[in-house]
Design an enzyme around this catalytic site. Sequence first.
Site: not given
Ligand code: TA6
Length: 299
Positions: A58, A82, A169, A274
């Site tokens: 994070r 994700q 990111h 990002e």
């Molecule tokens: O980059 C933005 C994003 O896609 C947000 O929608 C949020 O989900 C963020 O990434 C963080 O995602 P994560 O899977 O690291 O909690």
Amino acid sequence: AIVTFSDDNSRVRAELPTGESVEVLLHGATVISWKDAAGDEKLWLSEAAKLDGSKAVRGGIPVVFPVFGTAPDHEQTKTLPQHGFARTSRWEFLGKSTSEDSSSLSSPSVKLDFGLSSAAAGLDPLARERWPFAFNLIYSVTLTRDSLNTGIVVTNDGEKPFDCQVLLHTYLRVKDISSVTIEGLASTPYTDKVASTTNQTHPDPLTITAETDRVYTPSSLSAAVTVSESGVPKFRVTRDNLTDVVVWNPWTNKAAGMADFEPKDGFRQMLCVEPGSVSSWQVLEQGDAFEGAQTITLV
Ligand code: TA6
């Protein structure tokens, strides 16, 4: 440059003769620290970030591949977690190269290379199971006195073509989000994931006063994004072959909902800018390569 490894070999640190430094966790090849010569940290890292490999970091600069977010309608990646599996795999350190000969003493630099492939022992087991393609990633982190460049090269080493998305990111550290302005995205159409709208535009500057989650697709690849604090430019982000820029700040509620986001008001000290190739899919045939990079310059 001095390159050192942590005792548990979980991270690599490089320091220039002039004092600037960068630290990279082999888990995810995640840059977790970038300091200037005075030791001021330029990236935001949650105080509750997991650095033990148990989940994506994070903060810092997680590497998003092969999918940005989730893609429930995309056959090849719909079962992936994700942001894919690159940020939750253990990468190998491939080596360093420095340029400190006499001609560049005034502008020393160090490049750290990291690798992840479909055959790698450190590959997230989910990937092998759910994304059966032969691939190789090389991620390079280059530190100079006033910039950090991170770039990825994706190659398709198998017979089957695959689609992929890539995004860096980056969690930039700011003093106070309420004094931040962002220039360079004016009149650029964006998808707003909070308002669920597309094709919006706005004039410069952009300010962040609530949860913000937008994918901008600037018409020119060379358009820089400048982040200023109290009107003073701090970061300039430029892209190399990355068509999109995501701007994200979770704000109060989303920060409260993330267990690894600490302190809870830490969203006031961070802004995600990002660079990525996420508004479409890169299709890599056998032997094809895709390369994309960002340069963050301290202004
Ligand atoms: O980059 C933005 C994003 O896609 C947000 O929608 C949020 O989900 C963020 O990434 C963080 O995602 P994560 O899977 O690291 O909690």
